[in-house]
Design a protein around this motif. Structure first.
Motif, PDB file in Angstrom:
ATOM      1  N   ALA A 358       0.726  -1.159  -0.154  1.00  0.00           N
ATOM      2  CA  ALA A 358       0.018   0.190   0.093  1.00  0.00           C
ATOM      3  C   ALA A 358       0.977   0.990  -0.107  1.00  0.00           C
ATOM      4  O   ALA A 358       0.513   2.151  -0.620  1.00  0.00           O
ATOM      5  CB  ALA A 358      -0.913  -0.071   1.141  1.00  0.00           C
ATOM      6  N   ILE A 359       2.093   1.391   0.678  1.00  0.00           N
ATOM      7  CA  ILE A 359       2.773   2.409   0.772  1.00  0.00           C
ATOM      8  C   ILE A 359       3.754   2.468  -0.263  1.00  0.00           C
ATOM      9  O   ILE A 359       4.140   3.715  -0.582  1.00  0.00           O
ATOM     10  CB  ILE A 359       3.539   2.259   2.262  1.00  0.00           C
ATOM     11  CG1 ILE A 359       4.753   1.347   2.255  1.00  0.00           C
ATOM     12  CG2 ILE A 359       2.475   2.451   3.431  1.00  0.00           C
ATOM     13  CD1 ILE A 359       5.545   1.602   3.377  1.00  0.00           C
ATOM     14  N   ALA A 360       4.141   1.589  -1.012  1.00  0.00           N
ATOM     15  CA  ALA A 360       5.176   1.414  -2.100  1.00  0.00           C
ATOM     16  C   ALA A 360       4.948   2.625  -3.185  1.00  0.00           C
ATOM     17  O   ALA A 360       5.655   3.512  -3.557  1.00  0.00           O
ATOM     18  CB  ALA A 360       5.381   0.174  -2.622  1.00  0.00           C
ATOM     19  N   TYR A 363       4.979   6.032  -1.577  1.00  0.00           N
ATOM     20  CA  TYR A 363       6.313   6.390  -1.352  1.00  0.00           C
ATOM     21  C   TYR A 363       6.966   6.993  -2.771  1.00  0.00           C
ATOM     22  O   TYR A 363       7.726   7.825  -2.767  1.00  0.00           O
ATOM     23  CB  TYR A 363       7.135   5.401  -0.767  1.00  0.00           C
ATOM     24  CG  TYR A 363       8.516   5.322  -0.902  1.00  0.00           C
ATOM     25  CD1 TYR A 363       9.271   6.334  -0.137  1.00  0.00           C
ATOM     26  CD2 TYR A 363       9.370   4.967  -1.875  1.00  0.00           C
ATOM     27  CE1 TYR A 363      10.521   6.430  -0.191  1.00  0.00           C
ATOM     28  CE2 TYR A 363      10.812   4.887  -1.784  1.00  0.00           C
ATOM     29  CZ  TYR A 363      11.324   5.702  -1.130  1.00  0.00           C
ATOM     30  OH  TYR A 363      12.683   5.914  -1.124  1.00  0.00           O
ATOM     31  N   GLU A 364       6.873   6.079  -3.809  1.00  0.00           N
ATOM     32  CA  GLU A 364       7.505   6.533  -5.195  1.00  0.00           C
ATOM     33  C   GLU A 364       7.037   7.757  -5.610  1.00  0.00           C
ATOM     34  O   GLU A 364       7.951   8.600  -6.063  1.00  0.00           O
ATOM     35  CB  GLU A 364       6.993   5.301  -6.189  1.00  0.00           C
ATOM     36  CG  GLU A 364       7.921   5.288  -7.085  1.00  0.00           C
ATOM     37  CD  GLU A 364       7.677   4.221  -7.898  1.00  0.00           C
ATOM     38  OE1 GLU A 364       6.477   3.980  -8.418  1.00  0.00           O
ATOM     39  OE2 GLU A 364       8.558   3.201  -8.033  1.00  0.00           O
ATOM     40  N   VAL A 365       5.920   8.323  -5.317  1.00  0.00           N
ATOM     41  CA  VAL A 365       5.198   9.442  -5.691  1.00  0.00           C
ATOM     42  C   VAL A 365       6.131  10.583  -5.048  1.00  0.00           C
ATOM     43  O   VAL A 365       6.678  11.682  -5.492  1.00  0.00           O
ATOM     44  CB  VAL A 365       3.707   9.705  -5.931  1.00  0.00           C
ATOM     45  CG1 VAL A 365       3.517  10.991  -6.028  1.00  0.00           C
ATOM     46  CG2 VAL A 365       3.347   8.548  -6.728  1.00  0.00           C
ATOM     47  N   LEU A 455       4.423   7.187  10.408  1.00  0.00           N
ATOM     48  CA  LEU A 455       5.146   8.040   9.431  1.00  0.00           C
ATOM     49  C   LEU A 455       4.225   8.327   8.032  1.00  0.00           C
ATOM     50  O   LEU A 455       4.099   9.235   7.614  1.00  0.00           O
ATOM     51  CB  LEU A 455       6.504   7.628   9.106  1.00  0.00           C
ATOM     52  CG  LEU A 455       7.553   7.766  10.259  1.00  0.00           C
ATOM     53  CD1 LEU A 455       8.755   7.265   9.846  1.00  0.00           C
ATOM     54  CD2 LEU A 455       7.645   9.382  10.569  1.00  0.00           C
ATOM     55  N   SER A 456       3.592   7.151   7.710  1.00  0.00           N
ATOM     56  CA  SER A 456       3.151   6.906   6.545  1.00  0.00           C
ATOM     57  C   SER A 456       1.895   7.719   6.647  1.00  0.00           C
ATOM     58  O   SER A 456       1.201   8.559   5.471  1.00  0.00           O
ATOM     59  CB  SER A 456       2.639   5.614   5.873  1.00  0.00           C
ATOM     60  OG  SER A 456       2.042   4.809   6.710  1.00  0.00           O
ATOM     61  N   GLY A 461      -0.390  10.292   3.742  1.00  0.00           N
ATOM     62  CA  GLY A 461      -2.073  10.171   3.624  1.00  0.00           C
ATOM     63  C   GLY A 461      -2.532   9.297   4.327  1.00  0.00           C
ATOM     64  O   GLY A 461      -1.960   7.989   4.387  1.00  0.00           O
ATOM     65  N   ALA A 462      -3.826   9.066   5.170  1.00  0.00           N
ATOM     66  CA  ALA A 462      -4.438   8.141   5.626  1.00  0.00           C
ATOM     67  C   ALA A 462      -4.905   7.121   4.852  1.00  0.00           C
ATOM     68  O   ALA A 462      -5.152   7.275   3.641  1.00  0.00           O
ATOM     69  CB  ALA A 462      -5.411   8.935   6.558  1.00  0.00           C
TER      70      ALA A 462
END
Length: 819
Positions: A358-360, A363-365, A455-456, A461-462
């Motif tokens: 979900a975070i990958a 994170y990339e953006v 942190l994410s 964003g939530a």
């Protein structure tokens, strides 16, 4: 000689640091040690750096560095801890690798390891690469050379894992014998299936990968390795050496390598004195003529593979079902809880996989706006983990951003990379290895996941936490009170989360009990005090202050103001106020100062509640270790008063107690208790003096005898140990000092008379150091007529007898390899 022996130890502990504090907090299950790292370091890592070889009279004849004569790997996160907490052991490990290069034709015995023991066949391709790359970078940073080989976590292997390590320059790895599938001679077409018959472990093999790359593989001797780990082979060093040398084939021609692999903790932690059995076996083999010690790099150079091998995909050394132990209820467990289900393993992995995936993209953006290549930046971030100096961080960020980032951009960039660091750490294998999701290992990886989520949610964003917890709810504990993974997270992880504000509150409490300079560093945070005011009235004290709290990890900072009221003992209350209103702090300070001078505590509490409206905190909310330290400070004054009462009671009745003792009459229990406490306190104070007072200690011990009581250990053994170690350190620093030597010899001799055991391990190490570097020169001086040297030699030999260390001309001059 074409017969070789190699013993490999896989030394590893999972990272145990609180992700918000970057430090290991106290772990009660490791008592009397602070935490499990500390316990295992004492029982294994240290004793293998200073391993004893004894003679028939149990005297130490040699102290050796086992690491220099074996093959080994240490987990990077464990080495990081050792560097900070056990620097002598850490230096011995690095020195052993350097020494082994001289012994084994230029090949160091240390192997690399993927960074935090992630099960590589279950990892994403991206994570697999980062894990291996971080492990290599960490290795180079510490050992000063490129690694030749790499230990795979749990020897878990698949073709993709071998491709990854080979692509990054690794030349060989070590696997279990059952992980070999088929074998053939190089250049031949036909394969021999060895899954039933077993592979010959006495040679090196080559794996040819789909990419065309090649990698050497060693398959350790399974029966001997199992005997070391599970069959008490380490009960005698002679037996260990005999079993190793008996494993050579009498019928096979050509060079043979008998080698084993086991958890390094086997040598001392799992098997007490296993370090000594290892030292004796290594010494026996090295001094004999039947075989010679080697390491994998040297053997590979001298005897490259003549056979090709295929591996069994997705297998490991500790799961009979491949790699299922880390993702399903396969039946593998510790054995401590027969009948328990491990069905929780699957949802735990699903939850973490969901979070990672979900975070990958987010994170990339986000990182793409700061870095030229977000994933390349992640791969290189280990350079920052190893050196967080401002200059190194600035250099790293400029290199990967291609420009100078603003202050806020720098903080965001590091936070994004910290998300990825903890997204790696949350896959540490121990989280699945044991029996229940409520174990400390699974709780630890949930803490790492909590830091990722914190942190994410802030930066990306939530939206991830709710579905993460839904999946985690399926991870059911075997204990009703533990519940499930969601309950664990909400009751254990969420309350442990730390903000800069909470650090400020922590600092406010500490400011009551420590000097400002002592409290200026709170774990991985710096606190810069801007204002501090202290008021006292009887036992009550009030601390007011303003400070800036900064994270040494992310670089972010926040201004806080605090007020803490201590009413005596453990009674504390206070709060934090942000600088949201101009003059808020000054108004609070003015309002609080006057009623405090009047000792109007009720009014003070009302003002605290009104001004510090972001929550009242107390002693129980301090970080665990500081809570214990502050309680120790609070208790100290109470105990001092109690000691005075017991001392007075004893002194008033000592003559009567002597009379009763001399006539064999049982003394009243209260008298005995008072005498024990008073005399033990006196002995402890004499020991803790800058120069231990031997005369006073002898007086106290004589008094103990006269009064007819028995001193119980109750911390006295540790006090004696620390006093002896201080004197040993002083002698090591000034080895020719006769006064230092006499003080040490006297205290050791006195300690031998105590009714409890004292640990002289570090003192023996220091003695061995002086013996090897100073005794010979002092003997020559004594033979030349120097009286001071003659006395020194006499006292030194007497000290050796007290320490059970053999001192003789036949003892090796240099016995501690690499130290």
């Amino acid at each position: 000689m074409d017969r070789y022996v190699c013993i490999h130890g896989h030394f590893y502990q999972p990272p145990r640091e609180n992700p918000w504090l970057e430090a290991i907090e106290g772990q009660p299950s490791a008592y009397p040690y602070h935490d499990w790292n500390e316990q295992i370091a004492a029982e294994c890592y240290a004793v293998n750096a200073y391993a004893r070889i004894l003679d028939g009279e149990n005297r130490i004849v040699s102290i050796v560095n086992n690491y220099a004569s074996m093959s080994f790997n240490f987990g990077p996160t464990l080495l990081s801890w050792l560097e900070q907490k056990e620097p002598d052991v850490y230096r011995a490990i690095l020195a052993a690798d350097a020494d082994s290069r001289g012994r084994f034709s230029g090949h160091g015995s240390a192997l690399a390891q993927p960074y935090n023991h992630m099960i590589l066949p279950l990892a994403s391709a991206r994570d697999r690469r980062t894990q291996v790359l971080w492990g290599i970078r960490d290795f180079v940073h510490r050992f000063g050379r490129e690694p030749e080989g790499m230990w795979l976590p749990e020897t878990a292997v698949g073709t993709e894992s071998l491709e990854t390590i080979a692509s990054l320059g690794i030349g060989f790895t070590i696997l279990a014998p059952h992980q070999a599938s088929h074998v053939r001679a190089l250049g031949e077409a036909d394969w021999l299936d060895v899954r039933e018959t077993g592979i010959d472990p006495t040679r090196a093999y080559r794996v040819v990968l789909p990419s065309g790359r090649c990698l050497a593989v060693f398959f350790y001797d399974g029966p001997v390795s199992r005997a070391v780990a599970f069959e008490q082979l380490l009960s005698r060093g002679e037996q260990f050496a005999e079993r190793l040398t008996a494993a050579f084939s009498a019928t096979r021609e050509g060079p043979q390598l008998v080698h084993i692999a086991t958890d390094g903790e086997t040598f001392g932690h799992h098997h007490r004195h296993g370090d000594m059995a290892l030292a004796y076996a290594l010494h026996t083999i090295e001094s004999g003529s039947f075989a010679r010690l080697t390491n994998y790099g040297e053997f590979l150079e001298k005897h490259p593979p003549t056979r090709e091998v295929r591996i069994v995909e997705n297998t490991s050394w500790s799961c009979a079902h491949g790699v299922e132990r880390w993702r399903s209820d396969c039946g593998c467990q510790s054995g401590s809880h027969p009948g328990w289900s491990q069905a929780w393993r699957a949802p735990l992995r699903r939850a973490l996989d969901f979070l990672r995936d979900a975070i990958a993209p987010r994170y990339e953006v986000a990182a793409g706006a700061l870095f030229a290549d977000p994933w390349a930046a992640r791969d290189e971030y280990v350079r920052v983990i190893l050196d967080r100096s401002p200059e190194n961080v600035r250099r790293f960020l400029k290199q990967h951003a291609g420009r100078d980032l603003s202050g806020d951009e720098r903080i965001e960039a590091i936070k994004l990379l910290e998300i990825q660091r903890y997204a790696q750490l949350m896959y540490t294998s121990c989280g699945w290895f044991f029996d229940d999701v409520g174990g400390i290992e699974a709780r630890q990886i949930l803490q790492y996941a909590g830091r990722v989520l914190q942190l994410s949610e802030e930066l990306l964003g939530a939206g991830s936490e709710a579905p993460f917890l839904e999946i985690l709810e399926e991870a059911k504990s075997n204990l009703p009170e533990t519940g499930d993974g969601r309950k664990l997270y909400e009751e254990s992880v969420r309350p442990a989360m730390v903000s800069l504000e909470k650090v400020g509150a922590h600092y406010g409490v500490l400011s009551l009990f420590r000097e400002p300079e002592e409290a200026s560093r709170v774990y991985c945070y710096r606190v810069a005090r801007k204002d501090s005011r202290m008021f006292s009235s009887g036992r009550a004290r009030l601390a007011l202050g303003r400070a800036t709290v900064s994270s040494e990890i992310t670089g972010e900072s926040q201004d806080v103001s605090f007020g803490v009221l201590h009413l005596g003992d453990h009674n504390l209350s206070g709060g934090i106020l942000r600088f949201e209103e101009p003059g808020a702090y000054e108004r609070a300070a003015a309002e609080l100062a006057e009623p405090f001078r009047r000792a109007d505590l009720a009014e003070i509490l009302r003002i605290v509640d009104r001004h510090f409206d972001s929550g009242v905190y107390a002693l129980r909310l301090l970080f665990r270790d500081e809570q214990q330290q502050v309680l120790g400070i609070i208790l100290r004054s109470v105990l001092t008063e109690a000691d005075a009462v017991y001392r007075q009671l004893y002194e008033d009745n000592a003559p009567l107690m002597r009379f009763l003792s001399s006539h064999g009459i049982v003394q009243p229990r209260g008298f005995r208790m008072a005498a024990e406490l008073a005399l033990a306190t006196g002995l402890r104070r004499a020991l803790e003096a800058p120069e231990p007072d031997l005369a006073r200690m002898r007086e106290i011990l004589q008094e103990v005898s006269d009064v007819g009581i028995t001193l119980h250990e109750d911390g006295l053994g540790l006090a004696v140990q620390h006093a002896v170690e201080r004197l040993a350190d002083a002698l090591r620093a000034n080895p020719a000092d006769l006064v230092e030597l006499e003080a040490l010899e006297g205290l050791v001799r006195l300690a031998r008379t105590l009714p409890f055991e004292v640990d002289f391990w570090k003192v023996q190490n220091a003695y061995d150091h002086v013996l090897r570097r100073t005794l010979r020169a002092r003997r020559r001086e004594a033979e030349g007529g120097l009286e001071d040297a003659r006395k020194w030699v006499e006292r030194f030999i007497e000290l050796g007898k007290s320490l059970a260390v053999k001192v003789g001309e036949d003892r090796p001059a240099e016995s501690a390899a690499g130290l």
